[in-house]
Design a protein around this motif. Sequence first.
Motif, PDB file in Angstrom:
ATOM      1  N   GLU A 107     -51.193  59.082 -19.653  1.00 30.82           N
ATOM      2  CA  GLU A 107     -52.104  60.200 -19.894  1.00 30.82           C
ATOM      3  C   GLU A 107     -53.355  60.131 -19.027  1.00 30.82           C
ATOM      4  O   GLU A 107     -53.675  59.101 -18.454  1.00 30.82           O
ATOM      5  CB  GLU A 107     -52.506  60.252 -21.361  1.00 30.82           C
ATOM      6  N   GLY A 108     -54.026  61.261 -18.991  1.00 33.99           N
ATOM      7  CA  GLY A 108     -55.270  61.384 -18.248  1.00 33.99           C
ATOM      8  C   GLY A 108     -55.194  62.421 -17.150  1.00 33.99           C
ATOM      9  O   GLY A 108     -56.207  62.801 -16.572  1.00 33.99           O
ATOM     10  N   TRP A 109     -54.009  62.904 -16.854  1.00 34.21           N
ATOM     11  CA  TRP A 109     -53.808  63.856 -15.763  1.00 34.21           C
ATOM     12  C   TRP A 109     -53.990  65.279 -16.269  1.00 34.21           C
ATOM     13  O   TRP A 109     -53.962  65.555 -17.461  1.00 34.21           O
ATOM     14  CB  TRP A 109     -52.409  63.687 -15.159  1.00 34.21           C
TER      15      TRP A 109
ATOM     16  N   HIS B 252     -56.200  62.562 -11.805  1.00 37.41           N
ATOM     17  CA  HIS B 252     -55.922  61.490 -12.759  1.00 37.41           C
ATOM     18  C   HIS B 252     -57.018  60.444 -12.573  1.00 37.41           C
ATOM     19  O   HIS B 252     -57.288  60.052 -11.443  1.00 37.41           O
ATOM     20  CB  HIS B 252     -54.535  60.897 -12.504  1.00 37.41           C
ATOM     21  N   PRO B 253     -57.632  59.965 -13.664  1.00 36.08           N
ATOM     22  CA  PRO B 253     -58.785  59.069 -13.532  1.00 36.08           C
ATOM     23  C   PRO B 253     -58.479  57.702 -12.918  1.00 36.08           C
ATOM     24  O   PRO B 253     -59.351  57.104 -12.303  1.00 36.08           O
ATOM     25  CB  PRO B 253     -59.303  58.924 -14.962  1.00 36.08           C
ATOM     26  N   THR B 254     -57.251  57.195 -13.045  1.00 37.21           N
ATOM     27  CA  THR B 254     -56.950  55.873 -12.494  1.00 37.21           C
ATOM     28  C   THR B 254     -56.054  55.927 -11.263  1.00 37.21           C
ATOM     29  O   THR B 254     -56.208  55.124 -10.362  1.00 37.21           O
ATOM     30  CB  THR B 254     -56.304  54.961 -13.562  1.00 37.21           C
TER      31      THR B 254
END
Length: 158
Positions: free
Chosen positions: A89-91, A113-115
Amino acid sequence: MRAEYEDSVRGPNSSDGVYGAVGGNARYAHNRTVGPSEIVAEFWRRIQSRDWDGVGDLLADDFVLEWPNARVRIRGRTNFVEFNRSYPEGWSIEVLRIVAAGNIAVSEVRVPHPTVGPHYALSFLEVDGGQLVRGREYWVEERYEKPATDRARWFEPL
């Protein structure tokens, strides 16, 4: 649009008054057609909302997606949905454009996406009978690449 579109992919044997599809277009009982660009827009909307059952409804059972640059493919509706459902998740999905000709729609999306970092996906998606049947996607990372010194005079950062 979702409920209306979901009705359209049920096909001629459903009890909702939908008459099925011809080529890449779905046709409603009220004779409104939904073309490949609308189907692809709905596909991305459902992915963004994590509506995995709804995504599956848009795919043929034998849907195939190829990533030529990675030399891999995903075969089957279930595999595509489960791969995407399990992605970290995060996207998010930012649809930049969708263009269509015949039964093919091409979409350009940005996927922050944060990572993992932002990526762009260029997708060529084929529609038949109101469902996506196959596709080819090219994913690239968004990052600044300083041009080589001998070429730098022609470039500027975006």
